[in-house]
Scaffold this active site. Sequence first.
Site, PDB file in Angstrom:
ATOM      1  N   ASP A  20       0.821  -1.210   0.000  1.00 14.43           N
ATOM      2  CA  ASP A  20       0.000   0.000   0.000  1.00 14.43           C
ATOM      3  C   ASP A  20       0.857   1.262   0.000  1.00 14.43           C
ATOM      4  O   ASP A  20       1.956   1.267   0.563  1.00 14.43           O
ATOM      5  CB  ASP A  20      -0.921  -0.024   1.234  1.00 14.43           C
ATOM      6  CG  ASP A  20      -2.065   0.965   1.114  1.00 14.43           C
ATOM      7  OD1 ASP A  20      -2.405   1.361  -0.026  1.00 14.43           O
ATOM      8  OD2 ASP A  20      -2.625   1.343   2.165  1.00 14.43           O
ATOM      9  N   ASN A  68     -11.211  -2.703  -5.011  1.00 11.18           N
ATOM     10  CA  ASN A  68     -10.469  -1.728  -5.824  1.00 11.18           C
ATOM     11  C   ASN A  68     -11.146  -1.410  -7.161  1.00 11.18           C
ATOM     12  O   ASN A  68     -10.797  -0.416  -7.806  1.00 11.18           O
ATOM     13  CB  ASN A  68      -9.019  -2.172  -6.051  1.00 11.18           C
ATOM     14  CG  ASN A  68      -8.137  -2.066  -4.832  1.00 11.18           C
ATOM     15  OD1 ASN A  68      -7.227  -2.872  -4.609  1.00 11.18           O
ATOM     16  ND2 ASN A  68      -8.371  -1.057  -3.995  1.00 11.18           N
TER      17      ASN A  68
HETATM   18  C1  IPE Z   1      -5.480  -2.774  -0.015  1.00  9.40           C
HETATM   19  O1  IPE Z   1      -5.135  -1.451  -0.197  1.00  9.40           O
HETATM   20  C2  IPE Z   1      -5.444  -3.526  -1.301  1.00  9.40           C
HETATM   21  C3  IPE Z   1      -4.147  -3.619  -1.974  1.00  9.40           C
HETATM   22  C4  IPE Z   1      -2.989  -3.207  -1.530  1.00  9.40           C
HETATM   23  C5  IPE Z   1      -4.185  -4.249  -3.250  1.00  9.40           C
HETATM   24  P1  IPE Z   1      -6.235  -0.300  -0.306  1.00  9.40           P
HETATM   25  O2  IPE Z   1      -5.503   0.972  -0.466  1.00  9.40           O
HETATM   26  O3  IPE Z   1      -7.243  -0.649  -1.322  1.00  9.40           O
HETATM   27  O4  IPE Z   1      -6.923  -0.377   1.140  1.00  9.40           O
HETATM   28  P2  IPE Z   1      -7.878   0.657   1.883  1.00  9.40           P
HETATM   29  O5  IPE Z   1      -8.980   0.985   0.939  1.00  9.40           O
HETATM   30  O6  IPE Z   1      -7.069   1.862   2.229  1.00  9.40           O
HETATM   31  O7  IPE Z   1      -8.346  -0.071   3.115  1.00  9.40           O
HETATM   32  C1  IPE Z   2      -1.741   0.213  -3.287  1.00 11.96           C
HETATM   33  O1  IPE Z   2      -1.487   1.565  -3.297  1.00 11.96           O
HETATM   34  C2  IPE Z   2      -1.969  -0.345  -4.665  1.00 11.96           C
HETATM   35  C3  IPE Z   2      -3.343  -0.817  -4.909  1.00 11.96           C
HETATM   36  C4  IPE Z   2      -4.330  -0.776  -4.075  1.00 11.96           C
HETATM   37  C5  IPE Z   2      -3.595  -1.370  -6.210  1.00 11.96           C
HETATM   38  P1  IPE Z   2      -2.662   2.623  -3.254  1.00 11.96           P
HETATM   39  O2  IPE Z   2      -3.063   2.927  -4.653  1.00 11.96           O
HETATM   40  O3  IPE Z   2      -3.784   2.150  -2.385  1.00 11.96           O
HETATM   41  O4  IPE Z   2      -1.946   3.863  -2.613  1.00 11.96           O
HETATM   42  P2  IPE Z   2      -2.544   4.899  -1.582  1.00 11.96           P
HETATM   43  O5  IPE Z   2      -3.061   4.118  -0.392  1.00 11.96           O
HETATM   44  O6  IPE Z   2      -3.646   5.629  -2.272  1.00 11.96           O
HETATM   45  O7  IPE Z   2      -1.383   5.767  -1.225  1.00 11.96           O
HETATM   46 MG    MG Z   3      -4.163   2.407  -0.413  1.00 11.59          MG
END
Ligand code: IPE
Ligand code: IPE
Ligand code: MG
Length: 248
Positions: A20, A68
């Site tokens: 993340d 997502n």
């Molecule tokens: C969790 O991250 C899913 C992945 C890393 C693929 P998110 O960024 O989607 O999680 P939330 O929404 O902050 O809980």
């Molecule tokens: C994780 O990084 C990747 C996926 C969920 C695919 P994020 O895209 O959630 O990054 P932040 O949390 O917005 O920084």
């Molecule tokens: Mg995230």
Amino acid sequence: MIIKSNEQVSIPRHVCIVMDGNGRWAKKRSMPRTYGHRKGVETTRKAIEFFARAGVRHLTLFAFSSENWNRPQEEVGLLMDLFLQSLKKNSAELHEKDIRIRFIGDREAFSQTLQKQISESEQLTAKNQLMTLNVAANYGGQWDILNAVKSLAEKLASNDLGIDQVDRSELESGLSLSDSPDPDLFIRTGGEQRISNFMLWQLAYAELYFTEVLWPDFSAQEMQLALDTYARRQRRYGKTAEQIDKEC
Ligand code: IPE
Ligand code: IPE
Ligand code: MG
């Protein structure tokens, strides 16, 4: 890591990671979120190499959650493109490194092209031994448990199984990764301290490790720090510390 003589080095058999922080990494640089995802792919490659070298036998990476899909269409599209490109580009290298790749999650929502590439990469690497890399894509822990419950219900309805035979291992046989040990170490980068519907059942006794470091900045040094932290934890499974000390 320098090992003191009285210190046991304990390498987790199974590490799972919520990768993340890509979006915030890009935002800090006034770049579009997609730039962070591209950078994140580089970290993913390094992490696979690092944990394989460290002796971890199972690595499960959360690449795309079932939630997502709710992101802007453009971002979802780019993520799908990145999956396809990285698989095309890196499958041969994984194969050379004796790494088996498998996908967990509902792949039917992906394009035919991506589904085909996933199957090809899985088939190419199916017999590899060094490490199994599980990529969780369109995966949700609740979806996983629901599937296991459905397959139990089918066995019950067809009288292949009696209600008295339903136990933990019967349910577990219907889960993704039923053939792998449960994760020993759960890592989440990016500062959030939550599971976000990752492997809900399998994480029952995992050691949780949260770091503020954003995924694109998660270096080999930071990976080692996670392993060192894990090695210092005492896993008690409900017992007392004294009982565990005696067992060692
Ligand atoms: C969790 O991250 C899913 C992945 C890393 C693929 P998110 O960024 O989607 O999680 P939330 O929404 O902050 O809980
Ligand atoms: C994780 O990084 C990747 C996926 C969920 C695919 P994020 O895209 O959630 O990054 P932040 O949390 O917005 O920084
Ligand atoms: Mg995230």
